[in-house]
Design a protein around this motif. Structure first.
Motif, PDB file in Angstrom:
ATOM      1  N   GLU A 266      15.757  -1.138   2.362  1.00  0.00           N
ATOM      2  CA  GLU A 266      16.744  -1.348   1.295  1.00  0.00           C
ATOM      3  C   GLU A 266      16.148  -1.268  -0.109  1.00  0.00           C
ATOM      4  OE1 GLU A 266      20.058  -1.758   1.702  1.00  0.00           O
ATOM      5  OE2 GLU A 266      19.757  -1.401   3.834  1.00  0.00           O
ATOM      6  N   THR A 267      14.865  -1.604  -0.254  1.00  0.00           N
ATOM      7  CA  THR A 267      14.274  -1.655  -1.594  1.00  0.00           C
ATOM      8  C   THR A 267      12.888  -1.003  -1.620  1.00  0.00           C
ATOM      9  OG1 THR A 267      13.134  -3.758  -1.253  1.00  0.00           O
ATOM     10  CG2 THR A 267      15.419  -3.870  -2.036  1.00  0.00           C
ATOM     11  N   GLU A 268      12.488  -0.626  -2.810  1.00  0.00           N
ATOM     12  CA  GLU A 268      11.140  -0.077  -3.024  1.00  0.00           C
ATOM     13  C   GLU A 268      10.074  -1.130  -2.693  1.00  0.00           C
ATOM     14  OE1 GLU A 268       8.381   2.761  -3.720  1.00  0.00           O
ATOM     15  OE2 GLU A 268      10.523   3.129  -3.831  1.00  0.00           O
ATOM     16  N   GLN A 269      10.383  -2.397  -2.948  1.00  0.00           N
ATOM     17  CA  GLN A 269       9.435  -3.479  -2.651  1.00  0.00           C
ATOM     18  C   GLN A 269       9.153  -3.559  -1.147  1.00  0.00           C
ATOM     19  OE1 GLN A 269      12.132  -3.889  -4.663  1.00  0.00           O
ATOM     20  NE2 GLN A 269      11.096  -4.119  -6.628  1.00  0.00           N
ATOM     21  N   LEU A 270      10.197  -3.388  -0.326  1.00  0.00           N
ATOM     22  CA  LEU A 270       9.990  -3.408   1.127  1.00  0.00           C
ATOM     23  C   LEU A 270       9.169  -2.200   1.587  1.00  0.00           C
ATOM     24  CD1 LEU A 270      13.449  -4.636   2.451  1.00  0.00           C
ATOM     25  CD2 LEU A 270      11.274  -5.855   2.526  1.00  0.00           C
ATOM     26  N   LYS A 271       9.385  -1.073   0.946  1.00  0.00           N
ATOM     27  CA  LYS A 271       8.602   0.119   1.270  1.00  0.00           C
ATOM     28  C   LYS A 271       7.118  -0.141   0.993  1.00  0.00           C
ATOM     29  CE  LYS A 271       7.935   4.967   0.045  1.00  0.00           C
ATOM     30  NZ  LYS A 271       8.468   6.147  -0.624  1.00  0.00           N
ATOM     31  N   GLN A 272       6.828  -0.697  -0.178  1.00  0.00           N
ATOM     32  CA  GLN A 272       5.442  -0.989  -0.537  1.00  0.00           C
ATOM     33  C   GLN A 272       4.851  -2.076   0.355  1.00  0.00           C
ATOM     34  OE1 GLN A 272       3.570   0.849  -2.554  1.00  0.00           O
ATOM     35  NE2 GLN A 272       5.403   2.114  -2.659  1.00  0.00           N
ATOM     36  N   LYS A 273       5.660  -3.060   0.709  1.00  0.00           N
ATOM     37  CA  LYS A 273       5.192  -4.138   1.589  1.00  0.00           C
ATOM     38  C   LYS A 273       4.802  -3.578   2.953  1.00  0.00           C
ATOM     39  CE  LYS A 273       4.468  -8.443   2.665  1.00  0.00           C
ATOM     40  NZ  LYS A 273       3.303  -9.139   2.137  1.00  0.00           N
ATOM     41  N   ALA A 274       5.594  -2.653   3.470  1.00  0.00           N
ATOM     42  CA  ALA A 274       5.275  -2.043   4.765  1.00  0.00           C
ATOM     43  C   ALA A 274       3.927  -1.335   4.701  1.00  0.00           C
ATOM     44  CB  ALA A 274       6.376  -1.057   5.169  1.00  0.00           C
ATOM     45  N   GLU A 275       3.676  -0.634   3.618  1.00  0.00           N
ATOM     46  CA  GLU A 275       2.396   0.065   3.460  1.00  0.00           C
ATOM     47  C   GLU A 275       1.241  -0.938   3.394  1.00  0.00           C
ATOM     48  OE1 GLU A 275       0.234   3.167   0.370  1.00  0.00           O
ATOM     49  OE2 GLU A 275       2.416   3.114   0.483  1.00  0.00           O
ATOM     50  N   GLU A 276       1.422  -2.004   2.637  1.00  0.00           N
ATOM     51  CA  GLU A 276       0.382  -3.034   2.524  1.00  0.00           C
ATOM     52  C   GLU A 276       0.073  -3.660   3.883  1.00  0.00           C
ATOM     53  OE1 GLU A 276       1.835  -5.813  -0.374  1.00  0.00           O
ATOM     54  OE2 GLU A 276       1.869  -4.299  -1.957  1.00  0.00           O
ATOM     55  N   ILE A 277       1.126  -3.945   4.642  1.00  0.00           N
ATOM     56  CA  ILE A 277       0.944  -4.545   5.971  1.00  0.00           C
ATOM     57  C   ILE A 277       0.146  -3.606   6.870  1.00  0.00           C
ATOM     58  CG2 ILE A 277       2.172  -5.221   8.085  1.00  0.00           C
ATOM     59  CD1 ILE A 277       4.449  -6.204   6.164  1.00  0.00           C
ATOM     60  N   ALA A 278       0.506  -2.328   6.864  1.00  0.00           N
ATOM     61  CA  ALA A 278      -0.205  -1.357   7.694  1.00  0.00           C
ATOM     62  C   ALA A 278      -1.675  -1.257   7.292  1.00  0.00           C
ATOM     63  CB  ALA A 278       0.472   0.005   7.606  1.00  0.00           C
ATOM     64  N   LEU A 279      -1.946  -1.260   6.004  1.00  0.00           N
ATOM     65  CA  LEU A 279      -3.331  -1.155   5.524  1.00  0.00           C
ATOM     66  C   LEU A 279      -4.179  -2.359   5.912  1.00  0.00           C
ATOM     67  CD1 LEU A 279      -2.872   0.423   1.995  1.00  0.00           C
ATOM     68  CD2 LEU A 279      -4.181   1.378   3.894  1.00  0.00           C
ATOM     69  N   GLU A 280      -3.540  -3.493   6.119  1.00  0.00           N
ATOM     70  CA  GLU A 280      -4.274  -4.712   6.483  1.00  0.00           C
ATOM     71  C   GLU A 280      -4.716  -4.723   7.945  1.00  0.00           C
ATOM     72  OE1 GLU A 280      -1.798  -8.008   5.411  1.00  0.00           O
ATOM     73  OE2 GLU A 280      -2.006  -7.608   3.265  1.00  0.00           O
ATOM     74  N   VAL A 281      -4.151  -3.859   8.773  1.00  0.00           N
ATOM     75  CA  VAL A 281      -4.496  -3.833  10.194  1.00  0.00           C
ATOM     76  C   VAL A 281      -5.873  -3.185  10.360  1.00  0.00           C
ATOM     77  CG1 VAL A 281      -3.852  -2.938  12.464  1.00  0.00           C
ATOM     78  CG2 VAL A 281      -2.083  -3.780  10.903  1.00  0.00           C
ATOM     79  N   GLU A 282      -6.736  -3.880  11.052  1.00  0.00           N
ATOM     80  CA  GLU A 282      -8.095  -3.384  11.262  1.00  0.00           C
ATOM     81  C   GLU A 282      -8.077  -2.048  11.998  1.00  0.00           C
ATOM     82  OE1 GLU A 282     -12.235  -4.712  13.454  1.00  0.00           O
ATOM     83  OE2 GLU A 282     -10.716  -6.219  13.056  1.00  0.00           O
ATOM     84  N   GLY A 283      -8.810  -1.084  11.467  1.00  0.00           N
ATOM     85  CA  GLY A 283      -8.885   0.233  12.078  1.00  0.00           C
ATOM     86  C   GLY A 283      -8.069   1.293  11.352  1.00  0.00           C
ATOM     87  N   VAL A 284      -7.190   0.863  10.446  1.00  0.00           N
ATOM     88  CA  VAL A 284      -6.379   1.813   9.682  1.00  0.00           C
ATOM     89  C   VAL A 284      -7.222   2.357   8.534  1.00  0.00           C
ATOM     90  CG1 VAL A 284      -4.353   2.091   8.200  1.00  0.00           C
ATOM     91  CG2 VAL A 284      -4.195   0.719  10.277  1.00  0.00           C
ATOM     92  N   PHE A 285      -7.340   3.697   8.474  1.00  0.00           N
ATOM     93  CA  PHE A 285      -8.112   4.328   7.414  1.00  0.00           C
ATOM     94  C   PHE A 285      -7.244   4.667   6.208  1.00  0.00           C
ATOM     95  CE2 PHE A 285     -10.459   5.796  11.278  1.00  0.00           C
ATOM     96  CZ  PHE A 285     -11.556   4.975  11.098  1.00  0.00           C
TER      97      PHE A 285
END
Length: 101
Positions: A73-92
């Protein structure tokens, strides 16, 4: 067997395992398994944080690079999803193809 013979036997066995241990494994199988596990961990992290705030987000992984697709629904949620993915160990890297409705 004395200690010297046992040591020699163990060193030979270790060398054989190192040289031939993966001979029967098809190239790329380990990488695919790693990517699949990574996709599951990213998806779980996204669900845990964003479950009530967005529609399901598709997660694809290839060689540690995560691609996110879906709608939020929002740009903030889009950015949050990216941040969450980047925090997962093994994601380059994350390729964020999520669209804001």
């Amino acid at each position: 067997m004395n200690g010297k013979q046992i040591r020699r036997y163990l060193m030979t066995a270790a060398a054989i395992l190192v040289l031939f241990g993966c001979a029967g494994v098809e190239p790329g199988v380990a990488e695919k398994k790693r990517d699949t596990g990574l996709a599951v961990r990213v998806k779980a992290a996204l669900i845990q944080v964003l479950a009530s705030d967005s529609a399901p987000i598709d997660v694809e992984v290839e060689k540690g690079v995560v691609r996110l697709r879906g709608y939020v629904e929002t740009e903030q949620l889009k950015q949050k999803a990216e941040e969450i993915a980047l925090e997962v160990e093994g994601v380059f890297r994350v390729m964020n193809d999520i669209e804001v409705k």
